[in-house]
Design a protein around this motif. Sequence first.
Motif, PDB file in Angstrom:
ATOM      1  N   ILE A   1       0.862  -1.194   0.000  1.00 53.14           N
ATOM      2  CA  ILE A   1       0.000   0.000   0.000  1.00 53.14           C
ATOM      3  C   ILE A   1       0.889   1.231   0.000  1.00 53.14           C
ATOM      4  O   ILE A   1       1.725   1.405   0.896  1.00 53.14           O
TER       5      ILE A   1
ATOM      6  N   PHE B   1      -2.758   5.171  11.563  1.00 59.28           N
ATOM      7  CA  PHE B   1      -4.134   4.840  11.162  1.00 59.28           C
ATOM      8  C   PHE B   1      -4.409   3.348  11.351  1.00 59.28           C
ATOM      9  O   PHE B   1      -5.438   2.954  11.925  1.00 59.28           O
ATOM     10  N   TYR B   2      -3.504   2.511  10.871  1.00 61.28           N
ATOM     11  CA  TYR B   2      -3.751   1.062  10.968  1.00 61.28           C
ATOM     12  C   TYR B   2      -3.707   0.576  12.422  1.00 61.28           C
ATOM     13  O   TYR B   2      -4.444  -0.336  12.797  1.00 61.28           O
TER      14      TYR B   2
ATOM     15  N   ARG C   1       1.969   8.514   9.690  1.00 62.95           N
ATOM     16  CA  ARG C   1       0.532   8.733   9.847  1.00 62.95           C
ATOM     17  C   ARG C   1      -0.261   7.504   9.416  1.00 62.95           C
ATOM     18  O   ARG C   1      -1.291   7.173  10.015  1.00 62.95           O
ATOM     19  N   THR C   2       0.206   6.831   8.392  1.00 61.78           N
ATOM     20  CA  THR C   2      -0.518   5.655   7.901  1.00 61.78           C
ATOM     21  C   THR C   2      -0.375   4.484   8.864  1.00 61.78           C
ATOM     22  O   THR C   2      -1.355   3.769   9.138  1.00 61.78           O
TER      23      THR C   2
ATOM     24  N   ALA D   1      -4.480   2.537  15.180  1.00 67.33           N
ATOM     25  CA  ALA D   1      -5.613   3.089  15.925  1.00 67.33           C
ATOM     26  C   ALA D   1      -6.937   2.491  15.460  1.00 67.33           C
ATOM     27  O   ALA D   1      -7.854   2.284  16.259  1.00 67.33           O
ATOM     28  N   THR D   2      -7.053   2.209  14.165  1.00 66.32           N
ATOM     29  CA  THR D   2      -8.330   1.751  13.615  1.00 66.32           C
ATOM     30  C   THR D   2      -8.536   0.257  13.812  1.00 66.32           C
ATOM     31  O   THR D   2      -9.644  -0.190  14.137  1.00 66.32           O
ATOM     32  N   TYR D   3      -7.480  -0.523  13.613  1.00 66.99           N
ATOM     33  CA  TYR D   3      -7.625  -1.985  13.610  1.00 66.99           C
ATOM     34  C   TYR D   3      -6.806  -2.696  14.693  1.00 66.99           C
ATOM     35  O   TYR D   3      -6.978  -3.905  14.879  1.00 66.99           O
TER      36      TYR D   3
ATOM     37  N   GLU E   1      -2.928   7.774  -2.900  1.00 66.07           N
ATOM     38  CA  GLU E   1      -2.717   6.640  -2.005  1.00 66.07           C
ATOM     39  C   GLU E   1      -3.624   5.463  -2.379  1.00 66.07           C
ATOM     40  O   GLU E   1      -4.756   5.656  -2.829  1.00 66.07           O
ATOM     41  N   GLY E   2      -3.133   4.252  -2.136  1.00 68.58           N
ATOM     42  CA  GLY E   2      -3.951   3.073  -2.397  1.00 68.58           C
ATOM     43  C   GLY E   2      -3.090   1.835  -2.550  1.00 68.58           C
ATOM     44  O   GLY E   2      -1.884   1.846  -2.275  1.00 68.58           O
ATOM     45  N   VAL E   3      -3.733   0.753  -3.001  1.00 63.09           N
ATOM     46  CA  VAL E   3      -3.016  -0.514  -3.158  1.00 63.09           C
ATOM     47  C   VAL E   3      -2.094  -0.424  -4.372  1.00 63.09           C
ATOM     48  O   VAL E   3      -2.558  -0.195  -5.493  1.00 63.09           O
TER      49      VAL E   3
ATOM     50  N   PHE F   1      -3.555  -3.117  14.366  1.00 66.87           N
ATOM     51  CA  PHE F   1      -2.412  -3.764  13.707  1.00 66.87           C
ATOM     52  C   PHE F   1      -1.110  -3.086  14.164  1.00 66.87           C
ATOM     53  O   PHE F   1      -1.010  -1.867  14.171  1.00 66.87           O
TER      54      PHE F   1
ATOM     55  N   LEU G   1       0.532  -6.548   5.743  1.00 60.85           N
ATOM     56  CA  LEU G   1       0.384  -5.315   4.984  1.00 60.85           C
ATOM     57  C   LEU G   1       1.767  -4.682   4.926  1.00 60.85           C
ATOM     58  O   LEU G   1       2.482  -4.637   5.924  1.00 60.85           O
TER      59      LEU G   1
END
Lengths: 146, 146
Positions: free
Chosen positions: B10, B21-22, B17-18, B24-26, B80-82, B28, B59
């Motif tokens: 990704i 995100f992973y 920051r990314t 805090a959100t999930y 941003e993306g895969v 991981f 990831l």
Amino acid sequence: MLTRIDHIGIACFDLDRTVEFYRATYGFEVLHTEVNEEQGVREAMLKINETSDGGASYLQLLEPIREDSPVGKWLAKNGEGVHHIAFGTADVDGDAAAIRGKGVRVLYDEPRRGSMDSRITFLHPKDCHGVLTELVTSAPGPRAEH
Amino acid sequence: MLTRIDHIGIACFDLDRTVEFYRATYGFEVLHTEVNEEQGVREAMLKINETSDGGASYLQLLEPIREDSPVGKWLAKNGEGVHHIAFGTADVDGDAAAIRGKGVRVLYDEPRRGSMDSRITFLHPKDCHGVLTELVTSAPGPRAEH
């Protein structure tokens, strides 16, 4: 809790040709095919490996059955490629609620039907650093292989 | 033989920051970070699950360290993306040769160094229905976790 990469969703123009590419190039076989009218796709699931949470990881090949379906519109804009990624969880309802509570937009009010009778929802890609992200809880019991 | 989804790569503008995100959100967590000067990226590996072939699925979050790196150019075009997907194999050399023999363009003459001392190569996305596809053989022995 998200415990596996459940699948990588790949959008394609011609499902049969793309299935044949994955078979001929890598030896990946189709475990399951179905049409999901609500999502507007015809799809094939290729099982790649089993996972330490008791599930499995798949490639999910997606061909739109309608140009105005989300995948149809995405393909018209982007061409073939990775459309979304999906994480497996035992509790899609609870995880979706927790993630919504963190300010990430969840696209469905309630999970909907996904591949192989799973229950799924999606997170808004603009809230996920550009990645359309699916959460999926597999159907209970042994998976029908057809 | 390709025996697992090794990782989803990704691309992001800001690795820290990314990663946050992973986390805090999930929930991981980062298993490993490194700079790959040859690839022109700073990267973080987030282990999601173990796989039935004795490996794992990750990831891989990628931030370019140079605008003219492949990931930097890709980000400038796509946002941003895969960026790519990677399949694990015990024999990247043999699989790359076999796949080249089927008419799919393999981007490197010989595998190069990937994350955590793995050996990697890439297949041309135009030969793979739009998906930049990596083949990876992990380094032998237990993986350094740092």
